[in-house]
Motif scaffolding. Structure first.
Motif, PDB file in Angstrom:
ATOM      1  N   ILE A   1      37.506 -31.375 -83.403  1.00 33.77           N
ATOM      2  CA  ILE A   1      38.522 -32.384 -83.760  1.00 33.77           C
ATOM      3  C   ILE A   1      37.993 -33.784 -83.416  1.00 33.77           C
ATOM      4  CG2 ILE A   1      40.869 -33.218 -83.275  1.00 33.77           C
ATOM      5  CD1 ILE A   1      41.636 -30.260 -82.667  1.00 33.77           C
ATOM      6  N   LYS A   2      37.380 -33.905 -82.212  1.00 31.35           N
ATOM      7  CA  LYS A   2      36.848 -35.219 -81.794  1.00 31.35           C
ATOM      8  C   LYS A   2      35.736 -35.669 -82.738  1.00 31.35           C
ATOM      9  CE  LYS A   2      37.663 -35.526 -76.864  1.00 31.35           C
ATOM     10  NZ  LYS A   2      37.264 -34.759 -75.710  1.00 31.35           N
ATOM     11  N   ASP A   3      34.793 -34.762 -83.020  1.00 25.52           N
ATOM     12  CA  ASP A   3      33.635 -35.129 -83.848  1.00 25.52           C
ATOM     13  C   ASP A   3      34.025 -35.466 -85.279  1.00 25.52           C
ATOM     14  OD1 ASP A   3      32.164 -34.626 -81.649  1.00 25.52           O
ATOM     15  OD2 ASP A   3      31.312 -32.718 -82.346  1.00 25.52           O
ATOM     16  N   ARG A   4      34.942 -34.679 -85.834  1.00 26.11           N
ATOM     17  CA  ARG A   4      35.243 -34.830 -87.269  1.00 26.11           C
ATOM     18  C   ARG A   4      36.354 -35.828 -87.561  1.00 26.11           C
ATOM     19  NH1 ARG A   4      31.939 -31.963 -90.918  1.00 26.11           N
ATOM     20  NH2 ARG A   4      30.597 -30.829 -89.499  1.00 26.11           N
ATOM     21  N   LEU A   5      37.320 -35.928 -86.640  1.00 30.21           N
ATOM     22  CA  LEU A   5      38.482 -36.787 -86.925  1.00 30.21           C
ATOM     23  C   LEU A   5      38.599 -37.991 -85.999  1.00 30.21           C
ATOM     24  CD1 LEU A   5      41.454 -34.326 -87.628  1.00 30.21           C
ATOM     25  CD2 LEU A   5      39.904 -35.383 -89.247  1.00 30.21           C
ATOM     26  N   GLY A   6      37.932 -37.962 -84.846  1.00 32.94           N
ATOM     27  CA  GLY A   6      38.144 -39.042 -83.871  1.00 32.94           C
ATOM     28  C   GLY A   6      39.626 -39.110 -83.535  1.00 32.94           C
ATOM     29  N   ASP A   7      40.219 -40.319 -83.692  1.00 34.77           N
ATOM     30  CA  ASP A   7      41.653 -40.462 -83.408  1.00 34.77           C
ATOM     31  C   ASP A   7      42.495 -40.468 -84.681  1.00 34.77           C
ATOM     32  OD1 ASP A   7      41.213 -40.617 -80.707  1.00 34.77           O
ATOM     33  OD2 ASP A   7      40.896 -42.796 -80.769  1.00 34.77           O
ATOM     34  N   GLU A   8      41.878 -40.168 -85.821  1.00 29.50           N
ATOM     35  CA  GLU A   8      42.612 -40.227 -87.097  1.00 29.50           C
ATOM     36  C   GLU A   8      43.806 -39.272 -87.112  1.00 29.50           C
ATOM     37  OE1 GLU A   8      40.102 -39.124 -90.417  1.00 29.50           O
ATOM     38  OE2 GLU A   8      38.558 -40.498 -89.694  1.00 29.50           O
ATOM     39  N   ILE A   9      44.831 -39.655 -87.886  1.00 26.50           N
ATOM     40  CA  ILE A   9      45.957 -38.741 -88.118  1.00 26.50           C
ATOM     41  C   ILE A   9      45.419 -37.552 -88.932  1.00 26.50           C
ATOM     42  CG2 ILE A   9      48.134 -38.484 -89.386  1.00 26.50           C
ATOM     43  CD1 ILE A   9      48.681 -41.439 -88.708  1.00 26.50           C
ATOM     44  N   PRO A  10      45.765 -36.328 -88.537  1.00 20.41           N
ATOM     45  CA  PRO A  10      45.225 -35.169 -89.276  1.00 20.41           C
ATOM     46  C   PRO A  10      45.934 -34.970 -90.621  1.00 20.41           C
ATOM     47  CG  PRO A  10      46.648 -34.435 -87.483  1.00 20.41           C
ATOM     48  CD  PRO A  10      46.595 -35.926 -87.389  1.00 20.41           C
ATOM     49  N   ASP A  11      45.570 -35.785 -91.619  1.00 20.09           N
ATOM     50  CA  ASP A  11      46.194 -35.619 -92.935  1.00 20.09           C
ATOM     51  C   ASP A  11      45.496 -34.474 -93.698  1.00 20.09           C
ATOM     52  OD1 ASP A  11      43.806 -36.632 -93.708  1.00 20.09           O
ATOM     53  OD2 ASP A  11      44.570 -38.561 -94.411  1.00 20.09           O
ATOM     54  N   HIS A  12      45.944 -34.259 -94.907  1.00 22.31           N
ATOM     55  CA  HIS A  12      45.437 -33.109 -95.664  1.00 22.31           C
ATOM     56  C   HIS A  12      43.911 -33.133 -95.778  1.00 22.31           C
ATOM     57  CE1 HIS A  12      44.465 -30.897 -99.398  1.00 22.31           C
ATOM     58  NE2 HIS A  12      45.316 -30.031 -98.873  1.00 22.31           N
ATOM     59  N   ASP A  13      43.331 -34.314 -96.102  1.00 21.91           N
ATOM     60  CA  ASP A  13      41.874 -34.393 -96.281  1.00 21.91           C
ATOM     61  C   ASP A  13      41.150 -34.192 -94.952  1.00 21.91           C
ATOM     62  OD1 ASP A  13      42.313 -34.775 -98.883  1.00 21.91           O
ATOM     63  OD2 ASP A  13      42.006 -36.949 -98.866  1.00 21.91           O
ATOM     64  N   GLY A  14      41.712 -34.790 -93.882  1.00 18.52           N
ATOM     65  CA  GLY A  14      41.085 -34.654 -92.566  1.00 18.52           C
ATOM     66  C   GLY A  14      41.051 -33.193 -92.122  1.00 18.52           C
ATOM     67  N   ILE A  15      42.148 -32.500 -92.351  1.00 20.68           N
ATOM     68  CA  ILE A  15      42.274 -31.102 -91.940  1.00 20.68           C
ATOM     69  C   ILE A  15      41.177 -30.239 -92.588  1.00 20.68           C
ATOM     70  CG2 ILE A  15      43.759 -29.091 -92.416  1.00 20.68           C
ATOM     71  CD1 ILE A  15      44.748 -30.688 -90.066  1.00 20.68           C
ATOM     72  N   LEU A  16      40.814 -30.607 -93.834  1.00 16.95           N
ATOM     73  CA  LEU A  16      39.807 -29.805 -94.551  1.00 16.95           C
ATOM     74  C   LEU A  16      38.445 -29.840 -93.861  1.00 16.95           C
ATOM     75  CD1 LEU A  16      40.581 -30.609 -98.308  1.00 16.95           C
ATOM     76  CD2 LEU A  16      41.092 -28.523 -97.028  1.00 16.95           C
ATOM     77  N   LYS A  17      38.239 -30.876 -93.011  1.00 15.42           N
ATOM     78  CA  LYS A  17      36.935 -30.990 -92.330  1.00 15.42           C
ATOM     79  C   LYS A  17      36.820 -30.041 -91.136  1.00 15.42           C
ATOM     80  CE  LYS A  17      36.932 -35.987 -93.133  1.00 15.42           C
ATOM     81  NZ  LYS A  17      37.177 -37.243 -92.424  1.00 15.42           N
ATOM     82  N   LEU A  18      37.948 -29.413 -90.746  1.00 17.16           N
ATOM     83  CA  LEU A  18      37.946 -28.635 -89.498  1.00 17.16           C
ATOM     84  C   LEU A  18      37.704 -27.150 -89.779  1.00 17.16           C
ATOM     85  CD1 LEU A  18      40.981 -30.471 -87.859  1.00 17.16           C
ATOM     86  CD2 LEU A  18      38.537 -30.964 -87.599  1.00 17.16           C
ATOM     87  N   LYS A  19      36.416 -26.837 -89.990  1.00 18.78           N
ATOM     88  CA  LYS A  19      36.090 -25.478 -90.431  1.00 18.78           C
ATOM     89  C   LYS A  19      36.208 -24.457 -89.280  1.00 18.78           C
ATOM     90  CE  LYS A  19      32.697 -23.057 -93.115  1.00 18.78           C
ATOM     91  NZ  LYS A  19      31.350 -22.657 -92.839  1.00 18.78           N
ATOM     92  N   TYR A  20      35.872 -24.905 -88.075  1.00 21.90           N
ATOM     93  CA  TYR A  20      35.953 -23.957 -86.951  1.00 21.90           C
ATOM     94  C   TYR A  20      37.418 -23.648 -86.615  1.00 21.90           C
ATOM     95  CZ  TYR A  20      34.847 -21.404 -82.750  1.00 21.90           C
ATOM     96  OH  TYR A  20      34.744 -20.402 -81.820  1.00 21.90           O
TER      97      TYR A  20
END
Ligand code: HEM
Length: 360
Positions: free
Chosen positions: A196-215
């Protein structure tokens, strides 16, 4: 819809933090049940109930009673109807006259009222919820079209209720089992937090952000593999078929044991252990993962529930750490006689604030 779910996630995180401050363990199912109730009431019916705070809201109260009764008495009759389909008319009669769940009538009245209010509202097509989609579909039918395709009022309410029942319990149950598994497996929990830290930093977990969280996605799938909310699904044979020497006659009901297939070592080596990597590395044959069913009748709410679980996990794990304590069960026993996966006792999990966990 996404903004609404984010708001529900913030309320969920606040509730967990308040429990930590009070020194209480977290009854994750109860806390997350409030969250999934809010999400499904908002997305299916457009009602913002805030059941996480206001347990006396009439919609929450009636829906709660309705669900408790369905879960406690409906399963036996449901199983009986699946096992002996010729009994269905008789079972329907029993349910209508003797076993109607408490809260059923008021729940239906609430849905009817929302539907009527909606029909009177101006610009009503603009509401993006499931009830409105069905109403719009009804209104857009030209009078010359085949009326068979239009939902009757009863069907519309029945569909909305199925959405409600299917969407509330299953997603809360997934969040509960995931929090439990993360407490038992701190290495997995920390890997998710790092991602979460590496892929999103402090961003709000919106639909596109969530897609980056494969683990995170892999850990959710592994949770659903070990503890699918529904033990089985079923089909009716549309024609006679022979599979591995067993002939299934046309019209026969077939039970598909979701939970057993997903613990079969032929498809999932080391099946009783929590190993998100098997999904992360893509070594799972998609047809053996049956938590949402398979084929044309695949779960209709799969995308919504995965979005809900992921957003909630990002919000909560950024602030809170689930911790293993000596009294946390190493393995779970489920209540017998249900087709839903329900632990035989409450899973209460210790949680601490992450900033405190990091320094203390
Ligand atoms: C983790 C959460 C969930 C799980 C594990 C789950 C699981 C399932 C399963 C196993 C089926 C049967 C599929 C089949 O036989 O192939 C199903 C069907 C269905 N689910 Fe879900 N579900 C979940 C969440 C939801 C949500 C949030 C909704 C609604 C918003 C929903 C609505 C439905 C509906 C309407 C069906 C019937 C689909 C049909 O018959 O065509 N589910 N679900």
């Amino acid at each position: 819809m996404e903004h609404y779910i984010q708001r529900c996630c913030i309320q969920l995180t606040n509730n967990i933090e308040e429990a930590i401050r009070r020194g209480e363990k977290i009854d994750v199912k109860r806390v997350c049940g409030g969250y999934t109730m809010d999400v499904i009431a908002g997305t299916a019916f457009g009602v913002e109930v805030n059941s996480q705070k206001d347990l006396d809201h009439p919609f929450v109260r009636d829906a709660g009673t309705f669900l408790t009764d369905i879960l406690s008495q409906g399963d036996f009759l449901l199983l009986l109807s699946k096992a002996i389909p010729v009994l269905v008319p008789f079972i329907n009669f029993l349910v209508r006259h003797f076993f109607q769940p408490r809260g059923y009538k008021s729940f239906i009245r609430n849905v009817e009222r929302i539907k009527e209010e909606r029909q009177l509202e101006e610009n009503r097509n603009k509401k993006p919820d499931f009830l409105q989609l069905m109403l719009s579909c009804e209104e857009n039918q030209s009078p010359n079209k085949d009326r068979m395709n239009v939902l009757s009022s009863v069907e519309l309410i029945a569909q909305a209720s199925v959405f409600f029942i299917a969407g509330y319990e299953s997603t809360a149950s997934t969040l509960q089992f995931m929090a439990y598994l993360l407490a038992l497996h701190p290495e997995v929990q920390e890997k998710i937090v790092r991602e979460i830290k590496d892929r999103l930093g402090d961003e709000i977990p919106d639909h596109d952000g969530i897609l980056k969280l494969k683990y995170l996605d892999s850990a959710i799938h592994e949770t659903l593999r070990l503890y699918p909310p529904f033990y089985f699904t079923d089909r009716m044979a549309s024609e006679e078929v022979t599979i591995k020497g067993v002939t299934i006659p046309k019209g026969a009901g077939v039970m598909i044991p979701i939970a057993n297939v997903m613990r079969d070592p032929e498809y999932f080596p080391d099946p009783d252990n929590f190993i998100p990597e098997r999904f992360y590395e893509g070594s799972v044959d998609p047809i053996s993962f049956l938590a949402f069913g398979f084929g044309p009748r695949l779960c209709l709410g799969m995308r919504l529930s995965l979005l809900e679980v992921k957003m909630a996990m990002v919000h909560v794990l950024r602030r809170v750490k689930f911790v293993k304590t000596d009294d946390l069960q190493e393995s779970l026993k489920m209540k017998p006689g249900y087709d839903l996966t329900i632990p035989d006792r409450v899973i209460a999990i210790k949680a601490v604030m992450r900033d405190i966990a990091a320094t203390g």
